[in-house]
Design a protein around this motif. Structure first.
Motif, PDB file in Angstrom:
ATOM      1  N   ASN A 151      30.353  37.285  51.257  1.00  0.00           N
ATOM      2  CA  ASN A 151      30.252  36.917  49.612  1.00  0.00           C
ATOM      3  C   ASN A 151      28.277  37.744  50.142  1.00  0.00           C
ATOM      4  OD1 ASN A 151      31.341  35.781  47.694  1.00  0.00           O
ATOM      5  ND2 ASN A 151      30.810  34.110  48.622  1.00  0.00           N
ATOM      6  N   THR A 225      22.849  32.463  46.155  1.00  0.00           N
ATOM      7  CA  THR A 225      24.467  31.529  46.842  1.00  0.00           C
ATOM      8  C   THR A 225      24.185  30.335  46.846  1.00  0.00           C
ATOM      9  OG1 THR A 225      26.639  31.505  47.067  1.00  0.00           O
ATOM     10  CG2 THR A 225      24.345  32.032  49.097  1.00  0.00           C
ATOM     11  N   VAL A 235      23.307  26.150  39.966  1.00  0.00           N
ATOM     12  CA  VAL A 235      24.189  27.628  39.139  1.00  0.00           C
ATOM     13  C   VAL A 235      24.239  27.462  38.288  1.00  0.00           C
ATOM     14  CG1 VAL A 235      26.855  28.387  37.923  1.00  0.00           C
ATOM     15  CG2 VAL A 235      26.492  27.657  40.529  1.00  0.00           C
ATOM     16  N   LYS A 239      21.924  30.367  35.339  1.00  0.00           N
ATOM     17  CA  LYS A 239      23.188  30.793  34.052  1.00  0.00           C
ATOM     18  C   LYS A 239      21.921  31.162  33.045  1.00  0.00           C
ATOM     19  CE  LYS A 239      26.336  28.656  30.670  1.00  0.00           C
ATOM     20  NZ  LYS A 239      27.149  27.593  30.764  1.00  0.00           N
ATOM     21  N   TRP A 245      25.174  34.487  40.953  1.00  0.00           N
ATOM     22  CA  TRP A 245      25.406  33.457  41.920  1.00  0.00           C
ATOM     23  C   TRP A 245      26.449  33.715  42.117  1.00  0.00           C
ATOM     24  CZ3 TRP A 245      23.253  29.114  43.262  1.00  0.00           C
ATOM     25  CH2 TRP A 245      23.982  28.443  43.844  1.00  0.00           C
ATOM     26  N   GLY A 247      29.997  31.738  44.928  1.00  0.00           N
ATOM     27  CA  GLY A 247      29.990  30.128  44.913  1.00  0.00           C
ATOM     28  C   GLY A 247      30.797  30.459  46.083  1.00  0.00           C
ATOM     29  N   GLN A 252      33.746  28.844  41.578  1.00  0.00           N
ATOM     30  CA  GLN A 252      33.292  28.295  40.082  1.00  0.00           C
ATOM     31  C   GLN A 252      33.020  29.394  39.246  1.00  0.00           C
ATOM     32  OE1 GLN A 252      29.790  27.769  43.482  1.00  0.00           O
ATOM     33  NE2 GLN A 252      30.367  26.110  43.786  1.00  0.00           N
ATOM     34  N   THR A 253      34.086  29.918  38.283  1.00  0.00           N
ATOM     35  CA  THR A 253      33.456  31.089  37.301  1.00  0.00           C
ATOM     36  C   THR A 253      33.115  30.057  36.286  1.00  0.00           C
ATOM     37  OG1 THR A 253      34.872  32.573  38.979  1.00  0.00           O
ATOM     38  CG2 THR A 253      34.650  32.522  36.601  1.00  0.00           C
ATOM     39  N   VAL A 260      28.439  33.946  37.745  1.00  0.00           N
ATOM     40  CA  VAL A 260      29.542  34.077  38.758  1.00  0.00           C
ATOM     41  C   VAL A 260      30.041  35.671  38.898  1.00  0.00           C
ATOM     42  CG1 VAL A 260      30.656  33.090  40.514  1.00  0.00           C
ATOM     43  CG2 VAL A 260      29.573  31.858  38.648  1.00  0.00           C
ATOM     44  N   CYS A 263      33.705  34.327  44.305  1.00  0.00           N
ATOM     45  CA  CYS A 263      33.517  32.891  45.353  1.00  0.00           C
ATOM     46  C   CYS A 263      34.277  32.901  46.612  1.00  0.00           C
ATOM     47  CB  CYS A 263      33.772  31.592  44.013  1.00  0.00           C
ATOM     48  SG  CYS A 263      33.080  31.713  43.026  1.00  0.00           S
ATOM     49  N   ASN A 303      35.199  37.990  39.728  1.00  0.00           N
ATOM     50  CA  ASN A 303      35.415  37.260  38.542  1.00  0.00           C
ATOM     51  C   ASN A 303      35.144  37.668  37.394  1.00  0.00           C
ATOM     52  OD1 ASN A 303      34.252  36.141  35.917  1.00  0.00           O
ATOM     53  ND2 ASN A 303      31.788  36.152  35.996  1.00  0.00           N
TER      54      ASN A 303
END
Lengths: 335, 378, 310
Positions: A151, A225, A235, A239, A245, A247, A252-253, A260, A263, A303
């Motif tokens: 990430n 993150t 989050v 947004k 972001w 995760g 967490q999409t 996102v 993750c 995502n």
């Protein structure tokens, strides 16, 4: 003396109630022919989109694979009080479940006392690496720094402002492992990026997590993150502000499909499946597991709705590959 | 001693109220697709079904009772102590720090000293709101709420740092202490989880009763609570007794924390909440105290029953697999119903008082008649 | 070095953050002020907030109707306030304990409903930021005060309204009379029960809005124990404010600014342990109260049930 009279009556009533109703439900004995029965105790709610949910999802998945007649599971969630959890673990063990999973590192001490009393029941606990040398205890942990690192690499590649924000819960354990891995990933990609880390001191304070995210954005972060169940607050802010972001723990999409990117998800099914086969072949414990990118207990989920440039994705894939074949050293936790 | 129907009714009132709340809970259980009879059968079995179950209930009740008798003292002085959670944490932290620092002392020395240290630490932590109230007029509700959060962060800080188990290193360290030496475990009373702490709590409850009703200091504490300005007029240093009562209240919570460490957990760990250590006993103890009529002796059965409810409800969750959230909601209903039922007790008490007054008046009238006078003379 | 960290934009961000953070505290604390002024301590605020937060979230999640969400949160808050009033006024139950009961009920019930009706953590589109025309264009001030969502503005509007009601209306006079000396108020023909029902119900309603401000305006999510004890802090702030709306506002702002500041201190990497940073707003609130040396007496009849002698 009137008070004492009342107390006596009180106690007599209690005694009557207790004797009248003390009908023990017979515990179903563990049979090799019946379904494999698992009981799990988790500290937070099983729908927390984080640590507890990752275990619930794994068990539901295994049930789907094996069928309800072959695999049963029960759960007690929200057991954040350590001695309540201990009572639950003991109770499930005495009812003859094949495997009792204590899904929280805070349950270790309790397991250490309970497991020797039930040699015919397998226990598992995590995240931890220690089986205490007890033959019927498994341990499992997550090398969460690995996905953290990946990430971090992706975040650094997507970062434009030179600042990245991290929202952590309490500065310990799995969360800290992830965060440190993330920072290492960013620094390995671009040492000039500033990574601001803040721990809000709680796993539950969504409002503070949200405000921490606002502050990170105010400080210039365009990628963020965070770890643990309170990050849903962060989050939400990401947004709203259109900040990217990353995760961890669960996918967490669904919270914010627009921002996102990726993750790291924990798939404990890898571990639990192996435990089941070991238990069925007579090995009650003694093994310490770690989910990692290598054994696919940790997975990077991208995502599909986010247009990730192919060259960035390639960086991420390279990091995954490097961690698996050992050419990338994270320098945090690990094997 | 005469037991009238109304006093039996009074004694059973909390039980009746609890059953009513559980009846409402039954509706919720049905809505969740669970059989209420099975569920409540499990509750009772979980709380009283075996020696182990009763032992668990008593273990659960012990911190409730200790916090509860502290609450009795504070309430009698007219102050509310909702800082029990923080005071328990301080008691736990200080006592475990001592036990870990000196692992080779004989248990018979260490255990009483550690419990005393927990008692004192809780007392000092409780003394802060007392002092702030007496000296700066800072309301104790404000300061105790704030101090609870401060205590949690202090616990995080210490368990991450100075008190952490030596082998917890690196990023993945679990914020927990090492286990205390086994010699420091509070002795078990019978071969269950039942430990000496329960006995200590009961003895202290009786001691506090004597303290409040048989000593001058206790009398003054109660006087301050009944009427502060009259007490001041009578020469009682009101502020001093408010500080003292909050200190004592905190001290009993601190002791509850120390006993939780030495009797139940034998180590400490934090997840960033107070409840993971206290089991919310700092709050539930207030409820137990009130169910016990704010009387230290009454707090004994009240804590036992409340502990039974908490232990049994967890069993209920395991047997019928309803969400744990239902248990929390159900506890809330029980608290509300029991505290609301007090109105009938008060009504009865008033009726009895009036009747007794009438009887007395009748007696006086009787005694003042010639025959009565003769009897007295004879 | 510190000067570099406190650039203008940072400071603006911090102040705006404090203004936002204070919102739920304000709704809940102003509501609680009404109740306490009339003599009723409602410790159940946090539980009512949670129920309000869930109700509002549910409506918005299912229909997207923001106003409907607030209205349902109000209704649920009102009903729970009514229940609290029934328990503490009609049944004369001990207020602190009944509040704990209401709190536990709300804590459990909101999560139970969440699990049964929604079941996984979701986000909604909550109230958008609505800059106030002209005012938001003012440099600095506009960014700090006038670039928030509607529920934030509502919280601050509530302060002068509450001040006005308590200090300039007959109703306010009655509320204070009932809180100070219920016997006397009763003798003068003020119904103690009616006034207390009214204030506790208002308190419940505002707690409901406080919850909604979290779930559909500031955070736009719901999960177990979303408030995380925020309602208890709100009660502490009522005491901080000495039962005066303006001082409740002060307390909420101080607490929230310090909270925003401690987050900032951590974000910029000033090396103090996170736990100590998190503690500071709680310590400072007490310290400020000590230094300001207010000598405000609580309403005389606070927590005391009033039973009419028939």
């Amino acid at each position: 003396m009137k008070r004492f009279g009342k107390l006596v009556i009180f106690l007599v009533m209690v005694a009557m109630l207790s004797t009248a109703c003390a009908t023990a439900t017979p515990a179903a004995p563990a049979e090799s022919t019946g379904p494999f029965r698992v009981a799990v105790v988790t500290p937070s709610a099983i729908n927390d989109l984080a640590f507890s949910q990752s275990m619930y999802d794994a068990l539901a998945k295994i049930q789907g694979e094996m069928g309800k007649d072959k695999f049963e599971f029960v759960l007690s969630d929200g057991m954040f009080v350590v001695d309540d959890a201990a009572a639950a673990i003991r109770d499930y063990a005495s009812q003859g479940y094949n495997l009792v999973i204590a899904h929280g590192s805070q349950y270790g001490a309790a397991l250490q006392e309970i497991a020797p009393d039930f040699p015919n029941v397998s226990f598992a606990w995590g995240t931890a690496g220690d089986t205490f040398g007890i033959p019927n205890v498994f341990a499992y942990e997550a090398f969460s720094q690995e996905g953290g690192y990946v990430n971090g690499v992706l975040a650094a590649a997507l970062n434009k402002s030179g600042t990245i924000g991290v929202v952590g819960p309490v500065e310990v354990g799995d969360a800290k492992l992830y965060v440190d891995g993330f920072v290492a990933g960013v620094k390995a990609t671009n040492p000039d990026i500033t990574v601001n880390v803040n721990y809000i001191g709680s796993f539950g304070d969504v409002a503070l997590a949200s405000e921490a995210a606002q502050t990170h954005i105010g400080a210039g972060a365009d990628v963020m993150t965070g770890s643990a169940q309170m990050v849903v607050g962060a989050v939400g802010v990401a947004k709203e502000k259109g900040v990217l972001w990353f995760g961890t723990q669960a996918d967490q999409t669904s919270l914010a499909p627009e921002i996102v990117v990726a993750c790291q998800i924990y798939d404990w099914a890898v571990v639990v499946r192996d435990m089941i086969s070991l238990v069925q072949s007579g090995t009650m414990g003694g093994k310490a597991y770690a989910v990692s990118l290598e054994n696919e207990g940790l997975k990077m989920v991208y995502n599909a709705g986010f247009a990730l440039p192919a060259d960035v994705k390639a960086l991420g894939d390279a990091a995954v590959k490097g961690i698996i074949d050992g050419t990338v050293t994270i320098g945090v936790g690990g094997k | 001693m005469r037991i009238s129907w109304s006093s039996i009714f009074d004694a059973l009132l909390p039980l009746i109220a609890t059953l009513t709340a559980l009846a409402v809970g039954a509706v919720m259980l049905v809505l969740l697709g669970a059989n209420p009879l099975v569920a409540y059968g499990a509750l009772i079995e979980g709380a009283f079904g075996s020696f182990n179950a009763v032992a668990d209930t008593i273990v659960k009740a012990t911190p409730l009772l200790l916090v509860g008798i502290g609450i009795c003292i504070a309430f009698r002085a007219g102050v509310i102590n909702i800082g029990g959670e923080g005071q328990m944490i301080l008691g736990g932290l200080s006592s475990i720090a001592l036990g870990l620092a000196f692992p080779n002392v004989p248990g018979i020395i260490m255990i009483p000293v550690a419990l005393l240290v927990g008692f004192i630490a809780g007392g000092l932590w409780g003394g802060i709101p007392g002092y702030l109230k007496a000296r700066f007029n800072v309301n104790e509700i404000l300061s105790t709420i704030m101090l609870n959060v401060i205590a949690i962060q202090l616990m995080n800080l210490l368990l991450r740092g100075p008190l952490i188990q030596p082998n917890q290193k690196g990023a993945a360290a679990i914020p927990q202490t090492a286990r205390l030496a086994v010699e420091y475990d509070l002795p078990r009373l019978i071969p269950t989880r039942l430990h000496l702490g329960a006995l200590i709590a009961i003895i202290l409850a009786v001691a506090v009763y004597f303290f409040l009703w048989r000593t001058t200091i206790g009398y003054r504490i109660r006087a301050v609570g009944l009427n502060a300005s009259a007490s001041r007029y009578a020469g009682i240093k009101v502020e001093r007794y408010i500080v003292l009562s909050l200190m004592l209240s905190g001290a009993f919570s601190g002791l509850a924390g120390a006993i939780q460490v030495y009797g139940v957990n034998h180590f400490m760990i934090t997840d960033g909440t107070a409840a993971s250590f206290t089991g919310s006993a700092g709050f539930n103890g207030i409820v137990a105290a009130l169910f016990g009529q704010l009387h230290p002796i009454g707090a004994i059965p009240a804590s036992f029953l409340f502990g039974a409810l908490l232990v049994g409800a967890n069993k209920l969750q395991r047997v019928v697999q309803v969400p744990a959230a239902l248990i929390t909601a159900l506890n809330g209903l029980v608290v509300v119903f029991v505290v609301s039922s007090e109105i009938w007790r008060r009504k009865n008490a008033r009726k009895r008082a009036i009747r007794e007054l009438e009887e007395k008046l009748a007696n006086v009238a009787h005694n003042s008649s010639p025959e009565g006078g003769d009897k007295d003379a004879g | 070095m510190l000067a570099d960290l406190f650039t203008g934009s940072v400071l603006i961000g911090l102040l705006a953050s404090g203004i936002r953070l204070a919102t739920p505290y304000l709704y809940a604390a102003i509501g609680e002020t009404f109740g306490q002024r009339s003599g009723v301590l409602n410790l159940g605020v946090d539980g009512i907030m949670l129920m309000g937060a869930f109700s509002a979230f549910y409506v918005v999640f299912k229909t997207g109707d923001l106003v409907g969400g607030v209205l349902l949160a109000m209704l649920v808050g009102l009903l729970m306030g009514l229940a609290m009033a029934f328990i503490s006024v009609t049944l004369n139950a001990e207020q602190g304990i009944s509040g704990i009961g209401v709190y536990l009920f709300g804590l459990g019930m909101s999560d139970l409903l969440f699990q049964k009706l929604i079941n996984n953590v979701q986000t909604v589109s909550g109230f958008p930021v609505a800059p106030i025309p002209f005012l938001s264009d003012i440099p600095i001030v506009g960014q700090i005060f006038f670039t928030h969502n509607v529920l934030v503005y509502g919280a601050y509007l509530l302060v002068p309204i509450a001040w006005f009601v308590l200090n300039k209306t007959t109703l306010g006079l009655k509320i204070k009379a009932v809180g100070e000396n219920p016997e006397a108020a009763d003798t003068l023909g003020v119904s103690v029960a009616k006034i207390r029902y009214l204030t506790v119900t208002i308190g419940g309603l505002l707690s409901g809005v406080a919850g909604a401000s979290l779930s559909i305006a500031l955070l736009n999510v719901f999960q177990f124990n979303l408030t995380n004890g925020l309602g208890f802090i709100a009660i502490a702030l009522v005491y901080f404010g000495g039962w005066r709306p303006t001082w409740v506002l002060m307390g909420s702002l101080i607490f929230s600014f310090v909270n925003a500041l401690q987050i900032w201190v951590q974000v910029v990497g000033i090396p103090i342990p996170s736990d100590i940073a998190v503690m500071t707003p709680y310590i400072l609130t007490i310290v400020v109260l000590v230094i300001s040396a207010q000598r405000v007496r609580p309403p005389s009849a606070l927590t005391k049930a009033y039973e009419r002698l028939e």
